[in-house]
Design a protein around this motif. Structure first.
Motif, PDB file in Angstrom:
ATOM      1  N   SER A  82       0.835  -1.203   0.000  1.00  0.00           N
ATOM      2  CA  SER A  82       0.000   0.000   0.000  1.00  0.00           C
ATOM      3  C   SER A  82       0.868   1.251   0.000  1.00  0.00           C
ATOM      4  O   SER A  82       2.024   1.235   0.430  1.00  0.00           O
ATOM      5  N   VAL A  83       0.273   2.358  -0.480  1.00  0.00           N
ATOM      6  CA  VAL A  83       0.946   3.663  -0.429  1.00  0.00           C
ATOM      7  C   VAL A  83       0.644   4.285   0.926  1.00  0.00           C
ATOM      8  O   VAL A  83      -0.524   4.425   1.310  1.00  0.00           O
ATOM      9  N   LEU A  84       1.689   4.658   1.647  1.00  0.00           N
ATOM     10  CA  LEU A  84       1.537   5.192   3.004  1.00  0.00           C
ATOM     11  C   LEU A  84       1.309   6.694   2.984  1.00  0.00           C
ATOM     12  O   LEU A  84       1.758   7.395   2.069  1.00  0.00           O
ATOM     13  N   MET A  85       0.636   7.168   4.010  1.00  0.00           N
ATOM     14  CA  MET A  85       0.425   8.597   4.178  1.00  0.00           C
ATOM     15  C   MET A  85       1.727   9.251   4.678  1.00  0.00           C
ATOM     16  O   MET A  85       2.589   8.570   5.238  1.00  0.00           O
ATOM     17  N   PRO A  86       1.850  10.577   4.472  1.00  0.00           N
ATOM     18  CA  PRO A  86       3.084  11.250   4.907  1.00  0.00           C
ATOM     19  C   PRO A  86       3.408  11.024   6.384  1.00  0.00           C
ATOM     20  O   PRO A  86       4.563  10.771   6.745  1.00  0.00           O
ATOM     21  N   GLY A  87       2.379  11.115   7.245  1.00  0.00           N
ATOM     22  CA  GLY A  87       2.616  10.929   8.683  1.00  0.00           C
ATOM     23  C   GLY A  87       3.133   9.536   8.991  1.00  0.00           C
ATOM     24  O   GLY A  87       4.015   9.363   9.840  1.00  0.00           O
ATOM     25  N   GLN A  88       2.609   8.511   8.307  1.00  0.00           N
ATOM     26  CA  GLN A  88       3.069   7.137   8.538  1.00  0.00           C
ATOM     27  C   GLN A  88       4.523   6.962   8.119  1.00  0.00           C
ATOM     28  O   GLN A  88       5.326   6.344   8.820  1.00  0.00           O
ATOM     29  N   ILE A 140       7.905  17.078   5.539  1.00  0.00           N
ATOM     30  CA  ILE A 140       8.165  18.037   6.617  1.00  0.00           C
ATOM     31  C   ILE A 140       7.301  17.730   7.829  1.00  0.00           C
ATOM     32  O   ILE A 140       7.772  17.767   8.966  1.00  0.00           O
ATOM     33  N   GLY A 141       6.047  17.461   7.614  1.00  0.00           N
ATOM     34  CA  GLY A 141       5.128  17.222   8.726  1.00  0.00           C
ATOM     35  C   GLY A 141       4.114  16.147   8.386  1.00  0.00           C
ATOM     36  O   GLY A 141       4.191  15.490   7.340  1.00  0.00           O
ATOM     37  N   GLU A 142       3.150  15.972   9.280  1.00  0.00           N
ATOM     38  CA  GLU A 142       2.138  14.926   9.121  1.00  0.00           C
ATOM     39  C   GLU A 142       1.429  14.995   7.767  1.00  0.00           C
ATOM     40  O   GLU A 142       1.119  13.975   7.174  1.00  0.00           O
ATOM     41  N   GLU A 143       1.170  16.210   7.264  1.00  0.00           N
ATOM     42  CA  GLU A 143       0.435  16.362   6.002  1.00  0.00           C
ATOM     43  C   GLU A 143       1.161  17.271   5.026  1.00  0.00           C
ATOM     44  O   GLU A 143       0.545  17.775   4.074  1.00  0.00           O
ATOM     45  N   GLU A 144       2.425  17.488   5.221  1.00  0.00           N
ATOM     46  CA  GLU A 144       3.147  18.458   4.395  1.00  0.00           C
ATOM     47  C   GLU A 144       4.352  17.819   3.710  1.00  0.00           C
ATOM     48  O   GLU A 144       5.208  17.238   4.362  1.00  0.00           O
ATOM     49  N   ILE A 145       4.389  17.957   2.370  1.00  0.00           N
ATOM     50  CA  ILE A 145       5.492  17.444   1.573  1.00  0.00           C
ATOM     51  C   ILE A 145       6.409  18.603   1.229  1.00  0.00           C
ATOM     52  O   ILE A 145       5.958  19.686   0.826  1.00  0.00           O
ATOM     53  N   SER A 146       7.708  18.366   1.357  1.00  0.00           N
ATOM     54  CA  SER A 146       8.688  19.412   1.090  1.00  0.00           C
ATOM     55  C   SER A 146       8.858  19.662  -0.407  1.00  0.00           C
ATOM     56  O   SER A 146       8.693  18.747  -1.228  1.00  0.00           O
ATOM     57  N   ASP A 147       9.215  20.911  -0.777  1.00  0.00           N
ATOM     58  CA  ASP A 147       9.532  21.229  -2.173  1.00  0.00           C
ATOM     59  C   ASP A 147      10.739  20.434  -2.651  1.00  0.00           C
ATOM     60  O   ASP A 147      10.917  20.224  -3.857  1.00  0.00           O
ATOM     61  N   ARG A 148      11.599  20.008  -1.713  1.00  0.00           N
ATOM     62  CA  ARG A 148      12.814  19.275  -2.073  1.00  0.00           C
ATOM     63  C   ARG A 148      12.521  17.821  -2.463  1.00  0.00           C
ATOM     64  O   ARG A 148      13.428  17.090  -2.846  1.00  0.00           O
ATOM     65  N   GLU A 236      -5.389  22.930 -12.853  1.00  0.00           N
ATOM     66  CA  GLU A 236      -4.559  21.934 -13.530  1.00  0.00           C
ATOM     67  C   GLU A 236      -3.243  21.729 -12.786  1.00  0.00           C
ATOM     68  O   GLU A 236      -2.791  20.593 -12.599  1.00  0.00           O
ATOM     69  N   LEU A 237      -2.628  22.847 -12.357  1.00  0.00           N
ATOM     70  CA  LEU A 237      -1.371  22.742 -11.598  1.00  0.00           C
ATOM     71  C   LEU A 237      -1.594  22.042 -10.258  1.00  0.00           C
ATOM     72  O   LEU A 237      -0.755  21.273  -9.797  1.00  0.00           O
ATOM     73  N   THR A 238      -2.752  22.307  -9.645  1.00  0.00           N
ATOM     74  CA  THR A 238      -3.065  21.660  -8.374  1.00  0.00           C
ATOM     75  C   THR A 238      -3.181  20.146  -8.541  1.00  0.00           C
ATOM     76  O   THR A 238      -2.702  19.366  -7.712  1.00  0.00           O
ATOM     77  N   LEU A 239      -3.813  19.740  -9.651  1.00  0.00           N
ATOM     78  CA  LEU A 239      -3.940  18.309  -9.923  1.00  0.00           C
ATOM     79  C   LEU A 239      -2.576  17.679 -10.198  1.00  0.00           C
ATOM     80  O   LEU A 239      -2.295  16.557  -9.775  1.00  0.00           O
ATOM     81  N   LYS A 240      -1.731  18.419 -10.911  1.00  0.00           N
ATOM     82  CA  LYS A 240      -0.375  17.923 -11.166  1.00  0.00           C
ATOM     83  C   LYS A 240       0.407  17.777  -9.863  1.00  0.00           C
ATOM     84  O   LYS A 240       1.154  16.821  -9.672  1.00  0.00           O
ATOM     85  N   GLU A 241       0.223  18.790  -8.973  1.00  0.00           N
ATOM     86  CA  GLU A 241       0.909  18.737  -7.678  1.00  0.00           C
ATOM     87  C   GLU A 241       0.459  17.514  -6.896  1.00  0.00           C
ATOM     88  O   GLU A 241       1.274  16.778  -6.327  1.00  0.00           O
ATOM     89  N   LYS A 242      -0.842  17.275  -6.873  1.00  0.00           N
ATOM     90  CA  LYS A 242      -1.372  16.116  -6.147  1.00  0.00           C
ATOM     91  C   LYS A 242      -0.853  14.813  -6.740  1.00  0.00           C
ATOM     92  O   LYS A 242      -0.457  13.889  -6.003  1.00  0.00           O
ATOM     93  N   ALA A 243      -0.807  14.749  -8.073  1.00  0.00           N
ATOM     94  CA  ALA A 243      -0.308  13.527  -8.723  1.00  0.00           C
ATOM     95  C   ALA A 243       1.169  13.306  -8.410  1.00  0.00           C
ATOM     96  O   ALA A 243       1.608  12.176  -8.173  1.00  0.00           O
ATOM     97  N   GLU A 244       1.940  14.393  -8.403  1.00  0.00           N
ATOM     98  CA  GLU A 244       3.370  14.268  -8.107  1.00  0.00           C
ATOM     99  C   GLU A 244       3.593  13.841  -6.652  1.00  0.00           C
ATOM    100  O   GLU A 244       4.469  13.029  -6.358  1.00  0.00           O
ATOM    101  N   ILE A 245       2.761  14.378  -5.735  1.00  0.00           N
ATOM    102  CA  ILE A 245       2.872  13.992  -4.321  1.00  0.00           C
ATOM    103  C   ILE A 245       2.560  12.506  -4.160  1.00  0.00           C
ATOM    104  O   ILE A 245       3.257  11.776  -3.439  1.00  0.00           O
TER     105      ILE A 245
END
Length: 788
Positions: A82-88, A140-148, A236-245
């Motif tokens: 399974s794909v894990l959540m950021p916090g996990q 970075i955090g429970e629900e936050e992905i870093s730009d890096r 569209e950019l938001t969807l791309k961001e979500k897909a990349e995350i």
């Protein structure tokens, strides 16, 4: 181990206390599953791991559990792909970091004490720093992905930021343009799209898409046509961001999946370490020690305390059986502490067999038993129509069916609840049956018949709980070897019962019985005095031994210091001579250079003579210095086959040849043949040489002993006099060994021991300053001393 005994002895309450010191739910689960071990090797191994964790807590402070979580669910999901959540993912990375840090936490120098069991546990940890770094770099955090996290995500977010900036500028311009048609002069967001709050009556004046309206219908939220394309681009950019995350999370989850065996193994080790250090923290909090374990079932608890009784009021007791006797019959008044004594023995046994340290003094011993049976308390059942006697007897029948030589059996008020005569006879028969099976037994009773049984039966000993007739209160002290006296007449008299009634009562009792009671009282008084004198004698003996050892070591250090001063003086003298020789050679070299430029041959001859005199003088001084450091008498002539001593080799050799023209002889040193100058040989003086060799050996041993002086000393379980002597000797050793800071472990307790140590440190010559331990060092249970 039978569940009834665990329940009666309140074993689960101890586990609940240990749980308070855990960091994870997984460790709590391990404690829930904890039961006394059924193999003596396991018992010793788990006690040792607890002891090592306790030592690590004292020496190295808090273990690296920072940010640790129970990640069993996350690991289980990763194992299924399974794909894990950021916090996990973040919590798994923190677990991996904790595991890696633990390997460093238990490291030690070669000369320091090792932690064998803990090292064996941690050897299974496989550092996965690359996975750690990738997760910490990406999340970075429970629900936050870093730009890096990825270059693509960084690019998408930059574009998103630019678009948001552009649309904000444009929407602000529109707010100004359509201000007369707006309900408020501001924009808002509906469904991730920028909209204007337009008055319903002016909706035709602002062309665009209606997304929502207010509850009253007076306001319409319209997306102007000029913003539609920008909003679409942002969406569209938001969807791309979500897909990349999601792609990043899937990649990180796959990293966990690829190393799932190592991740699970590291997690299991961390849960176990959390469990072990919870046991160690419990031991620190309750001032516990690591007991020895007897395979023969010997129980010898020194100043044992019941861990569930308030430490400020609990009375410590010595409880032992299994050597001189295998059965202990405890008598005494109600509320005198008989039941607590039984529960203390049983609970400390269960704790020790479970790998927990016990609240007692050092050198305490627990026996290894396959079963601990306990018939304590009243479990009568109305539903099952069982009386008190019946419920006890049902339990006893079960015990007799299962007890053997590897069992400890605890009976409270054996034979009670029925006719005294029949109950006493039944109690004796039960004890005799279990004694024949070689079970270890501790039983409380009120029956005088059992006192007599213990007096006349081998392997059975009387004991009693002390009662102070003057204050009409129990002291809760256990006296082994003395049967209890009822004290009914004395108590009644103190409470005001008329003397004639007491006299009439005595007349109805057989003379032998009264004499027996008086004998018990006399024996009890003598036993208390004898025990006090024995304790004082043992303390004085230990003090005398420690004083002797202390002054012997001080004498050795004085001798060592004297030898060191002599060696240093000889070394300095040789260095000065060497420097003088080099300087004289340099001077002569310069003089020759001057002579070459114009001095006569006579002058050169005189210079050479002066140089020779200087060299002879230096050589003479060197010989004198060598004489002070050489051992034995010099030899002028030698014979082939003669045994001589060579100080430079520090051994006896055999001469193989006559001196040659260089003044050298060939000698046999073990399997080697070497040439030695005759002036370096010394006569062999057997006795003297042997003494010197023995002395050198003794010095080497003492040196090794000092090199192994630990950084801490444990005083728990000692009285204040013994503790002061121990610390005084330890500070001398630590000072000589070169320690700059040491830790003195005295426990929390009543504070008496800490106060005595503090008073001593104030006046000690080696102590620069001192303080109580900080958080992670042991707190007020330790004192840290800085040495001069």
């Amino acid at each position: 181990m039978n569940e009834k005994s665990l329940r009666v002895l309140e074993y689960d309450k101890i586990k609940e206390k240990v749980k308070m010191f855990t960091n994870t739910g997984a460790a709590k689960h391990l404690i829930d599953e904890l039961r006394p071990y059924t193999n003596i090797y396991e018992v010793k191994e788990h006690l040792q791991e607890t002891k090592e964790a306790f030592t690590l807590l004292i020496k190295k402070g808090t273990p690296p559990f920072e940010g640790i979580y129970d990640v069993r669910d996350g690991i289980s999901m990763a194992q299924k792909g399974s794909v894990l959540m950021p916090g996990q993912l973040l919590k798994i990375a923190q677990m991996l970091r904790c595991a890696r840090r633990f390997k460093k936490y238990i490291e030690h120098k070669d000369e320091e004490e090792s932690y064998k069991v803990m090292e064996d546990i941690c050897i299974g940890i496989l550092p996965l720093k690359n996975i750690e770094d990738e997760i910490f770099n990406a999340i970075i955090g429970e629900e936050e992905i870093s730009d890096r996290a990825s270059s693509k995500l960084s690019s998408i977010r930059r574009s998103l930021k630019d678009k948001n900036g552009s649309i904000k500028n444009k929407v602000n311009s529109m707010v100004r343009s359509y201000s007369s048609y707006l309900q408020e002069h501001l924009y808002t967001i509906r469904g991730d799209r920028y909209v204007l709050p337009v008055k319903a009556e002016h909706k035709g004046q602002v062309p665009g898409l209606v997304h929502d309206q207010s509850s009253s219908g007076a306001t319409l939220f319209i997306e102007p046509m000029g913003l539609v394309n920008l909003n679409n681009e942002i969406k569209e950019l938001t969807l791309k961001e979500k897909a990349e995350i999601e792609k990043i999370l899937a990649k990180l989850s796959s990293k966990i999946y690829e190393s799932i065996t190592a991740v699970k193994n590291n997690a299991n080790i961390i849960w176990e370490l959390d469990f072990i250090f919870a046991k160690a923290k419990f031991a620190s909090e309750y001032n516990c020690i690591c007991p020895m374990v007897s395979e023969e079932g010997v129980v010898d608890i020194i100043q044992g305390r019941h861990p569930l009784i308030n430490p400020d009021v609990v009375i410590p007791n010595d409880i032992y059986l299994g050597r001189e006797f295998t059965s202990l019959v405890i008598t005494g008044p109600n509320t005198g502490g008989k039941t607590v004594t039984l529960k203390t023995v049983g609970l400390l046994e269960l704790m020790g067999l479970s790998g927990l340290m016990i609240p007692a003094k050092e050198r305490s011993t627990i026996g290894f038993f396959n079963e601990v049976f306990a018939d304590i308390g009243d479990e009568q059942s109305i539903e099952q129509s069982l009386s008190t006697f019946s419920s006890h007897m049902t339990n006893i029948v079960d015990i007799i069916e299962k007890a053997d030589e590897n069992s400890l059996v605890l009976f409270d008020e054996l034979g009670a609840g029925t006719d005294p005569t029949e109950g006493a006879a039944l109690a004796v028969a039960i004890l005799e049956e279990l004694r024949n099976r070689k079970s270890k037994i501790a039983a409380t009773t009120h029956y005088s018949e059992l006192k007599g049984y213990a007096l006349k039966t081998n392997d059975v000993e009387n004991a009693s709980v002390e009662f102070d007739v003057e204050t009409l209160s129990p002291t809760y002290k256990l006296l082994i070897g003395i049967p209890g006296k009822s004290n009914a007449f004395e108590i009644s008299k103190r409470l005001g019962l008329p003397e004639y009634i007491i006299s009439r009562s005595k007349e109805s009792i057989a003379k032998d019985t009264l004499e027996f009671e008086d004998l018990i009282q006399s024996l009890q008084e003598k036993s208390i005095k004898a025990e006090r004198y024995a304790r004082e004698s043992e303390t004085l003996k230990l003090d005398a031994g420690k004083l002797k050892q202390k002054y012997e070591e001080k004498l050795y250090r004085l001798e060592k210091s004297r030898d060191k001063v002599l060696i240093e003086a000889q070394r300095d003298a040789k260095r000065f001579i060497k420097e003088a020789k080099e300087e004289s050679d340099e001077i002569l070299k310069n003089i020759r250079e001057l002579e070459r430029k114009g001095y006569s041959t006579d002058v050169r001859q005189k210079l050479e003579e002066e140089r020779k005199k200087l060299k002879n003088k230096i050589d003479s001084v060197e010989e004198k210095i060598d004489d002070t450091s050489d051992e034995g008498q010099k030899i002028q002539t030698v014979e082939e086959g003669q045994e001589v001593y060579v100080p430079s080799l520090n051994q006896k050799v055999i001469v193989l040849s006559k001196p040659d023209n260089k003044g050298e002889v060939q000698v046999q040193a073990g399997i080697m043949k070497v040439s030695v100058k005759i002036k370096d040989l010394r006569k062999v003086e057997g006795n003297k040489q042997d003494k010197k060799v023995a002395k050198a050996k003794k010095k080497r041993e003492a040196k090794l002993r000092l090199a192994s002086v630990p950084n801490s000393v444990d005083l728990r379980g000692m009285d204040s006099i013994e503790a002061v002597f121990t610390v005084d000797k330890y500070l001398d050793d630590a000072y000589v060994a070169g320690h700059s800071q040491v830790t003195i472990i005295h426990g929390k307790g009543t504070g008496v021991l800490r106060s005595a140590i503090t008073d001593m440190l104030k006046k000690h010559t080696h102590v620069k300053n001192y303080r109580l331990g900080n958080f992670g060092e042991g707190g007020s249970g330790v004192t840290v001393a800085e040495l001069k």
